[in-house]
Design a protein around this motif. Structure first.
Motif, short mmCIF file in Angstrom:
data_model
loop_
_atom_site.label_atom_id
_atom_site.label_comp_id
_atom_site.label_asym_id
_atom_site.label_seq_id
_atom_site.Cartn_x
_atom_site.Cartn_y
_atom_site.Cartn_z
N GLU A 182 -6.77 -8.84 1.55
CA GLU A 182 -6.40 -7.60 0.89
C GLU A 182 -7.48 -6.55 1.11
O GLU A 182 -8.60 -6.87 1.48
CB GLU A 182 -6.22 -7.81 -0.63
N GLN A 187 -4.71 -2.11 4.78
CA GLN A 187 -3.91 -0.90 4.70
C GLN A 187 -3.99 -0.10 6.00
O GLN A 187 -2.98 0.43 6.48
CB GLN A 187 -4.38 -0.04 3.52
N VAL A 205 -2.03 -5.44 1.44
CA VAL A 205 -1.99 -6.90 1.30
C VAL A 205 -1.44 -7.50 2.59
O VAL A 205 -0.35 -7.12 3.03
CB VAL A 205 -1.13 -7.33 0.10
N ASP A 207 0.53 -9.77 3.86
CA ASP A 207 1.56 -10.67 3.39
C ASP A 207 2.31 -11.27 4.56
O ASP A 207 1.96 -11.07 5.73
CB ASP A 207 2.51 -9.95 2.43
#
Length: 248
Positions: A182, A187, A205, A207
């Motif tokens: 994270e 980002q 995150v 993911d």
């Protein structure tokens, strides 16, 4: 209904019933490449022309290099399915689709690639398709599709004028990001992927969806290792590709 020749390349015609109108007057500005995923050309072709399959493409390229046109370029062939690129979800309405006879585990024959290059160059010239919008099915449908696969020679074609490419830096030791990480670097990675066109939410995150998109990016632009880990080479390649996009 019979249709007139579109491409300037020599081809035969085997009309598929699986097509419709391009929606909202959408013009062609993308070329999407696929492999059939089958060992037999005839079986793949029959499937693309079977009304029960609800799939098709504009062109079918045999292993021997012969071309069949299945759908008029003015029509919307059903080759992309559920897909996304740069915020657009109806990829079928903005693209030309080419199905290349290849099972996915085999090398593409040089004769087949020579003909593919000629066909792509002809389509690109007539529709004014930019090199960064020559894509694989795996780019617009990450995780759901992997064609035209890790053996497809994107670098070779890009060097000959078909597609976008940046030579990856050598793989080695460096910072990397993976599932579960994270923060601001994640980002930034997601933002760069989205700028290029991939469908990835910018959440900060790393993911499962981000991992899937990283794999799709690697499959096209860094096929030496497709593991979904955003290592230094993956990130630098993405940066170079974005840096070479036209400034809007």
């Amino acid at each position: 209904m019979p249709f007139e020749a579109t491409t300037n390349c020599a081809c035969e015609y085997k009309p598929s019933p699986n097509f419709g109108e391009r929606k909202n007057g959408r013009k062609v500005d993308m070329l999407l490449l696929h492999y059939t995923g089958m060992d037999d050309d005839a079986q793949a072709l029959d499937w693309l022309c079977n009304p029960e399959s609800a799939v098709s493409a504009h062109y079918f390229l045999h292993r021997d290099g012969s071309i069949l046109q299945l759908v008029d370029e003015n029509e919307r062939a059903w080759h992309a399915g559920s897909s996304h690129w740069k915020g657009e979800e109806d990829i079928n309405s903005c693209s030309i689709g080419i199905e290349i006879a290849n099972a996915g585990h085999e090398d593409f024959a040089e004769k087949q690639l020579d003909v593919l290059h000629m066909l792509c160059m002809d389509i690109i010239a007539r529709h004014g398709i930019p090199n960064y919008r020559v894509l694989g099915h795996s780019d617009v449908s990450p995780g759901r599709k992997v064609d035209p696969g890790p053996k497809f020679p994107w670098k070779q074609l890009a060097a000959a004028g078909v597609g976008h490419w940046a030579d990856p830096d050598p793989m080695g030791v460096g910072r990397f990001f993976q599932l579960g990480d994270e923060g601001q670097p994640i980002q930034a990675l997601q933002s760069m992927l989205a700028i290029y066109g991939y469908n990835v939410p910018i959440t900060g995150v790393f993911d499962a969806q981000t991992e899937t998109v990283v794999r799709a990016f690697q499959l096209h632009f860094r096929p030496e290792r497709v593991d979904g880990v955003a290592d230094a080479t993956t990130i630098s390649t993405l940066y170079k590709l974005n840096a070479s996009l036209p400034k809007l």
